[in-house]
Scaffold this motif. Structure first.
Motif, PDB file in Angstrom:
ATOM      1  N   LEU A 323     -31.981  25.765 -28.564  1.00  0.00           N
ATOM      2  CA  LEU A 323     -32.190  25.021 -27.328  1.00  0.00           C
ATOM      3  C   LEU A 323     -32.911  25.948 -26.362  1.00  0.00           C
ATOM      4  O   LEU A 323     -32.311  26.861 -25.787  1.00  0.00           O
ATOM      5  CB  LEU A 323     -30.859  24.545 -26.742  1.00  0.00           C
ATOM      6  N   GLU A 324     -34.196  25.720 -26.221  1.00  0.00           N
ATOM      7  CA  GLU A 324     -35.010  26.560 -25.352  1.00  0.00           C
ATOM      8  C   GLU A 324     -34.470  26.521 -23.923  1.00  0.00           C
ATOM      9  O   GLU A 324     -34.128  25.464 -23.404  1.00  0.00           O
ATOM     10  CB  GLU A 324     -36.453  26.051 -25.378  1.00  0.00           C
ATOM     11  N   ASN A 325     -34.364  27.709 -23.317  1.00  0.00           N
ATOM     12  CA  ASN A 325     -33.895  27.822 -21.936  1.00  0.00           C
ATOM     13  C   ASN A 325     -32.401  27.540 -21.806  1.00  0.00           C
ATOM     14  O   ASN A 325     -31.899  27.271 -20.714  1.00  0.00           O
ATOM     15  CB  ASN A 325     -34.682  26.869 -21.021  1.00  0.00           C
ATOM     16  N   GLY A 326     -31.655  27.597 -22.921  1.00  0.00           N
ATOM     17  CA  GLY A 326     -30.220  27.344 -22.865  1.00  0.00           C
ATOM     18  C   GLY A 326     -29.499  28.353 -21.983  1.00  0.00           C
ATOM     19  O   GLY A 326     -29.822  29.548 -21.991  1.00  0.00           O
ATOM     20  N   ALA A 327     -28.523  27.896 -21.229  1.00  0.00           N
ATOM     21  CA  ALA A 327     -27.803  28.781 -20.310  1.00  0.00           C
ATOM     22  C   ALA A 327     -26.900  29.758 -21.052  1.00  0.00           C
ATOM     23  O   ALA A 327     -26.661  30.871 -20.587  1.00  0.00           O
ATOM     24  CB  ALA A 327     -26.985  27.957 -19.323  1.00  0.00           C
ATOM     25  N   ALA A 328     -26.366  29.355 -22.202  1.00  0.00           N
ATOM     26  CA  ALA A 328     -25.517  30.234 -23.013  1.00  0.00           C
ATOM     27  C   ALA A 328     -26.362  30.879 -24.104  1.00  0.00           C
ATOM     28  O   ALA A 328     -27.383  30.323 -24.525  1.00  0.00           O
ATOM     29  CB  ALA A 328     -24.371  29.443 -23.631  1.00  0.00           C
ATOM     30  N   ASN A 329     -25.936  32.037 -24.585  1.00  0.00           N
ATOM     31  CA  ASN A 329     -26.658  32.690 -25.678  1.00  0.00           C
ATOM     32  C   ASN A 329     -26.392  31.978 -27.000  1.00  0.00           C
ATOM     33  O   ASN A 329     -27.306  31.489 -27.654  1.00  0.00           O
ATOM     34  CB  ASN A 329     -26.251  34.162 -25.774  1.00  0.00           C
ATOM     35  N   ASN A 330     -25.137  31.946 -27.404  1.00  0.00           N
ATOM     36  CA  ASN A 330     -24.698  31.250 -28.612  1.00  0.00           C
ATOM     37  C   ASN A 330     -23.383  30.566 -28.298  1.00  0.00           C
ATOM     38  O   ASN A 330     -22.453  31.210 -27.819  1.00  0.00           O
ATOM     39  CB  ASN A 330     -24.482  32.231 -29.769  1.00  0.00           C
ATOM     40  N   THR A 331     -23.290  29.282 -28.561  1.00  0.00           N
ATOM     41  CA  THR A 331     -22.035  28.584 -28.324  1.00  0.00           C
ATOM     42  C   THR A 331     -21.780  27.585 -29.438  1.00  0.00           C
ATOM     43  O   THR A 331     -22.615  26.727 -29.729  1.00  0.00           O
ATOM     44  CB  THR A 331     -22.021  27.878 -26.955  1.00  0.00           C
ATOM     45  N   ALA A 332     -20.597  27.709 -30.055  1.00  0.00           N
ATOM     46  CA  ALA A 332     -20.209  26.790 -31.123  1.00  0.00           C
ATOM     47  C   ALA A 332     -19.631  25.498 -30.575  1.00  0.00           C
ATOM     48  O   ALA A 332     -19.486  24.515 -31.309  1.00  0.00           O
ATOM     49  CB  ALA A 332     -19.188  27.462 -32.033  1.00  0.00           C
ATOM     50  N   GLY A 333     -19.294  25.486 -29.290  1.00  0.00           N
ATOM     51  CA  GLY A 333     -18.753  24.290 -28.660  1.00  0.00           C
ATOM     52  C   GLY A 333     -18.801  24.432 -27.155  1.00  0.00           C
ATOM     53  O   GLY A 333     -18.237  25.375 -26.596  1.00  0.00           O
ATOM     54  N   HIS A 334     -19.484  23.517 -26.491  1.00  0.00           N
ATOM     55  CA  HIS A 334     -19.737  23.665 -25.060  1.00  0.00           C
ATOM     56  C   HIS A 334     -19.972  22.283 -24.464  1.00  0.00           C
ATOM     57  O   HIS A 334     -20.466  21.379 -25.147  1.00  0.00           O
ATOM     58  CB  HIS A 334     -20.966  24.561 -24.872  1.00  0.00           C
ATOM     59  N   LEU A 335     -19.598  22.102 -23.199  1.00  0.00           N
ATOM     60  CA  LEU A 335     -19.844  20.851 -22.479  1.00  0.00           C
ATOM     61  C   LEU A 335     -20.870  21.083 -21.383  1.00  0.00           C
ATOM     62  O   LEU A 335     -20.781  22.064 -20.635  1.00  0.00           O
ATOM     63  CB  LEU A 335     -18.553  20.315 -21.858  1.00  0.00           C
ATOM     64  N   ILE A 336     -21.846  20.188 -21.296  1.00  0.00           N
ATOM     65  CA  ILE A 336     -22.858  20.257 -20.249  1.00  0.00           C
ATOM     66  C   ILE A 336     -22.960  18.890 -19.576  1.00  0.00           C
ATOM     67  O   ILE A 336     -22.529  17.875 -20.123  1.00  0.00           O
ATOM     68  CB  ILE A 336     -24.240  20.669 -20.803  1.00  0.00           C
ATOM     69  N   THR A 337     -23.536  18.867 -18.388  1.00  0.00           N
ATOM     70  CA  THR A 337     -23.764  17.615 -17.671  1.00  0.00           C
ATOM     71  C   THR A 337     -25.245  17.272 -17.737  1.00  0.00           C
ATOM     72  O   THR A 337     -26.094  18.115 -17.427  1.00  0.00           O
ATOM     73  CB  THR A 337     -23.336  17.743 -16.198  1.00  0.00           C
ATOM     74  N   ILE A 338     -25.557  16.047 -18.141  1.00  0.00           N
ATOM     75  CA  ILE A 338     -26.939  15.566 -18.140  1.00  0.00           C
ATOM     76  C   ILE A 338     -27.139  14.730 -16.882  1.00  0.00           C
ATOM     77  O   ILE A 338     -26.355  13.821 -16.589  1.00  0.00           O
ATOM     78  CB  ILE A 338     -27.246  14.740 -19.400  1.00  0.00           C
ATOM     79  N   THR A 339     -28.205  15.047 -16.135  1.00  0.00           N
ATOM     80  CA  THR A 339     -28.358  14.491 -14.788  1.00  0.00           C
ATOM     81  C   THR A 339     -29.609  13.634 -14.594  1.00  0.00           C
ATOM     82  O   THR A 339     -29.733  12.952 -13.576  1.00  0.00           O
ATOM     83  CB  THR A 339     -28.389  15.636 -13.768  1.00  0.00           C
ATOM     84  N   GLY A 340     -30.552  13.677 -15.530  1.00  0.00           N
ATOM     85  CA  GLY A 340     -31.775  12.886 -15.380  1.00  0.00           C
ATOM     86  C   GLY A 340     -32.669  13.054 -16.591  1.00  0.00           C
ATOM     87  O   GLY A 340     -32.343  13.793 -17.526  1.00  0.00           O
ATOM     88  N   TYR A 341     -33.804  12.361 -16.583  1.00  0.00           N
ATOM     89  CA  TYR A 341     -34.754  12.504 -17.689  1.00  0.00           C
ATOM     90  C   TYR A 341     -36.171  12.261 -17.186  1.00  0.00           C
ATOM     91  O   TYR A 341     -36.392  11.652 -16.131  1.00  0.00           O
ATOM     92  CB  TYR A 341     -34.415  11.563 -18.848  1.00  0.00           C
ATOM     93  N   GLU A 342     -37.140  12.743 -17.966  1.00  0.00           N
ATOM     94  CA  GLU A 342     -38.546  12.605 -17.591  1.00  0.00           C
ATOM     95  C   GLU A 342     -39.405  12.967 -18.795  1.00  0.00           C
ATOM     96  O   GLU A 342     -39.023  13.813 -19.609  1.00  0.00           O
ATOM     97  CB  GLU A 342     -38.862  13.539 -16.418  1.00  0.00           C
ATOM     98  N   THR A 343     -40.563  12.332 -18.911  1.00  0.00           N
ATOM     99  CA  THR A 343     -41.534  12.679 -19.945  1.00  0.00           C
ATOM    100  C   THR A 343     -42.705  13.395 -19.289  1.00  0.00           C
ATOM    101  O   THR A 343     -43.314  12.880 -18.345  1.00  0.00           O
ATOM    102  CB  THR A 343     -42.024  11.428 -20.692  1.00  0.00           C
ATOM    103  N   ILE A 344     -43.012  14.599 -19.790  1.00  0.00           N
ATOM    104  CA  ILE A 344     -44.086  15.422 -19.239  1.00  0.00           C
ATOM    105  C   ILE A 344     -45.049  15.774 -20.367  1.00  0.00           C
ATOM    106  O   ILE A 344     -44.643  16.370 -21.373  1.00  0.00           O
ATOM    107  CB  ILE A 344     -43.524  16.706 -18.599  1.00  0.00           C
ATOM    108  N   ASP A 345     -46.306  15.385 -20.203  1.00  0.00           N
ATOM    109  CA  ASP A 345     -47.336  15.659 -21.218  1.00  0.00           C
ATOM    110  C   ASP A 345     -46.899  15.190 -22.602  1.00  0.00           C
ATOM    111  O   ASP A 345     -47.083  15.875 -23.618  1.00  0.00           O
ATOM    112  CB  ASP A 345     -47.670  17.155 -21.260  1.00  0.00           C
TER     113      ASP A 345
END
Length: 581
Positions: A323-345
């Motif tokens: 996962l490019e730009n991931g906040a964690a280095n390596n995680t086998a189990g993690h919860l994140i919040t998804i807040t929006g979406y967009e298509t760019i190029d």
């Protein structure tokens, strides 16, 4: 005739033995058909279709339906009708319930396994309670199925699935005058066998059949990594729920949610049903669902950020999906919040508040949809919709003042008995009811880095200090003088203390402290003008004492010297003569 008699005897023996065998085959019952992958029960009509034992169902101005213990009862049950669903392998239950002190609810399920032609036993997700010692999952295994913390799994290696489901909720109270209140119970299920995927149920219809091309992120960003140090790296689930609730108008700290959702059996904060149950305690329609990107976009378009359970590596040679730009280095189990979406190029992205970042502003991320797809392989989502009961809260706010203890430096007490801040308060925060966490902020001196980048500023977006210690006699220690190092003498700072317990108590109080002025060194003063009578005689540098000069002292010394010389000369003369020299 002998072979015929032998066969008849065998059949008769088999008929006699079958009732004693530990195997039962049940004809498949008819159930209420359910489309999609979600059963959700929360109205009076829903509850009245089931069976109520020592319980009653009713509706109110703030609830479409709820189940309570009948008057005078301490134990009761609600059992749903049987539901006919698409064949599944995995099922996760979730619930919304009020659980006053001394009460709990316990959610169970059973499923009809088609290949075995029989029902599983009732399997439990454990007890949901305010008492941290009683609140815990119940890992159970049987021949046909088992529950491991939060997932009900149909066992087998030959493609075994279940297609009938029934839910049951046990209600208990230590006091017949107090009752837990079940407001909603839900179950979501999935099938990973090839060609048998189940389409997720959507909570909303599309906007004229289409979704907006872009949903701007406008959600709080809260880092788990700057929280209470002893739990900071394991509260991603609690921080995600905190973010979702704050996005809907609450103003909570992640530690408040973490202390309420801790699973004492699992010994962690990541139990999915327990996490959404906290949101339910605040009056929200909250549940777990196996989801897909269509459901995710649908929720975002309707103003609801969504929590996702993921695993990823932020480097391409990591152990998990990249996962490019991931906040964690390596995680086998993690919860994140998804807040929006967009298509760019031509590339679709999802915006995220990823609590694994080292700062609140650092949580703001943008992830490629194709990479997120691989990271989100389990498809678990936290769904939190608008508040159903405006007055509902899981927090009991207590008014108290922070009072300095006379004669003891840097020692303070709270003028309330509602919370006991003894030496076990922090140590037992995950073991004993009423224990918890305390921390400090300093008004005007608690801004986090890059605060201007945050979409919204909340109480959680302050710089907290956890340098509070506790004494056996119920007082606490912190050093304002040390924390006020940058203050000018005479300047007053406001210290704010936050106390949170694992049974939902909360104190927020403040204390004004003025930095003492520096001690002044007296300026030198001139001596009074001397008068002739008062002025002492000037003294010179010390000198060697002078020889005494009293009377004839000098002549006496000369006579003695001459006598000594004469005696010495006589002595030498006689000695030489005697020795012959």
């Amino acid at each position: 005739m002998k072979p015929v008699r032998r066969i008849a005897s065998l059949l008769l023996a088999l008929l006699l033995v079958l009732p004693l065998a530990n195997v039962s085959f049940a004809a498949k019952e008819k159930g209420e058909p359910v489309g999609g992958n979600l059963i959700k029960l929360g109205t009076l009509e829903d509850f009245e279709k089931g069976t109520l034992t020592n319980t009653t169902a009713s509706a109110s101005d703030v609830s479409d339906g709820a189940v309570r213990l009948a008057e005078g009862q301490t134990d009761g049950e609600y059992a749903s009708q049987i539901f006919e669903v698409e064949p599944f392998e995995y099922l996760v239950a979730s619930w919304n319930a009020e659980v006053p002190a001394g009460t709990y609810v316990e959610v169970k399920a059973r499923a009809y396994v088609d290949m075995k032609k029989t029902w599983t036993e009732w399997l439990s997700w454990g007890k949901w309670s305010r008492d941290v010692a009683e609140r815990g999952s119940a890992n159970t295994e049987t021949e046909l199925a088992g529950v491991d913390t939060d997932i009900f799994t149909v066992y087998g290696s030959d493609g075994e699935t279940a297609s009938l489901v029934q839910l049951k909720v046990v209600l208990h109270s230590d006091d017949p005058s107090v009752t837990p209140v079940l407001e909603q119970v839900a179950a979501t299920y999935k099938n990973t066998l090839e060609g048998q995927a189940i389409q997720p149920s959507l909570a909303y219809s599309l906007y004229d059949g289409q979704l907006p091309e872009k949903v701007e992120p406008n959600c709080p960003a809260i880092s788990q990594m700057v929280r209470e140090p002893s739990i900071a790296d394991v509260i991603c689930s609690a921080t995600t729920i905190c973010t979702l609730l704050n996005a809907h108008g609450e103003d909570l700290l992640p530690e408040q949610v973490a202390l309420l959702c801790y699973d004492s059996n699992y010994e962690g904060f990541g139990n999915w049903p327990f996490s959404v149950a906290v949101a339910g305690m605040f009056g929200y329609d909250a549940y777990v669902q196996y989801a897909d990107f269509d459901l995710l976009r649908n929720e975002l378009a309707n103003g609801n950020p969504v929590g996702l359970s993921v695993r990823y590596s932020s480097s391409q040679n990591g152990s998990y999906p990249y996962l490019e730009n991931g906040a964690a280095n390596n995680t086998a189990g993690h919860l994140i919040t998804i807040t929006g979406y967009e298509t760019i190029d031509g590339v679709e992205y999802f915006y995220s508040s990823d609590a694994a970042a080292g700062s609140d502003a650092g949580c703001l991320r943008r992830y490629r949809a194709d990479q997120l797809d691989a990271a989100w392989s389990g498809r678990i989502a936290y769904i939190v919709h608008g508040k159903q009961n405006p007055s509902a809260t899981a927090i009991e706010t207590i008014e108290a003042n922070l009072v300095p203890v006379a004669g003891e430096a840097d020692t303070y007490r709270l003028d309330t008995d509602a919370v006991e801040l003894n030496s076990r308060f922090r140590a037992n925060k995950l073991k004993s009811a009423g224990a918890g966490i305390a921390c400090l902020t300093i008004d005007g001196h608690d801004a986090v880095a890059d605060a201007e980048k945050l979409p919204v500023l909340l109480k959680a977006n302050r710089m907290f200090k956890y340098s509070v210690s506790y004494n056996p006699e119920g007082t606490l220690n912190f050093s304002p003088e040390r924390l006020m190092g940058a203050a000018e003498p005479g300047e007053t700072w406001t210290f704010r203390l936050y106390v949170m317990t694992n049974d939902g108590k909360y104190i927020e109080t403040s204390l004004d402290v003025t930095k003492p002025a520096a001690e002044e060194t007296p300026a030198p003063t001139e001596a009074p003008a001397a008068t002739p009578e008062a002025a002492p005689a000037a003294t010179e540098e010390p000198v060697a004492p002078a020889a005494a000069k009293d009377g004839n002292g000098g002549a006496t010394a000369a006579i003695i010297a001459v006598a000594v010389v004469l005696i010495g000369a006589a002595y030498l003369f006689f000695r030489r003569k005697k020795s012959g020299r």
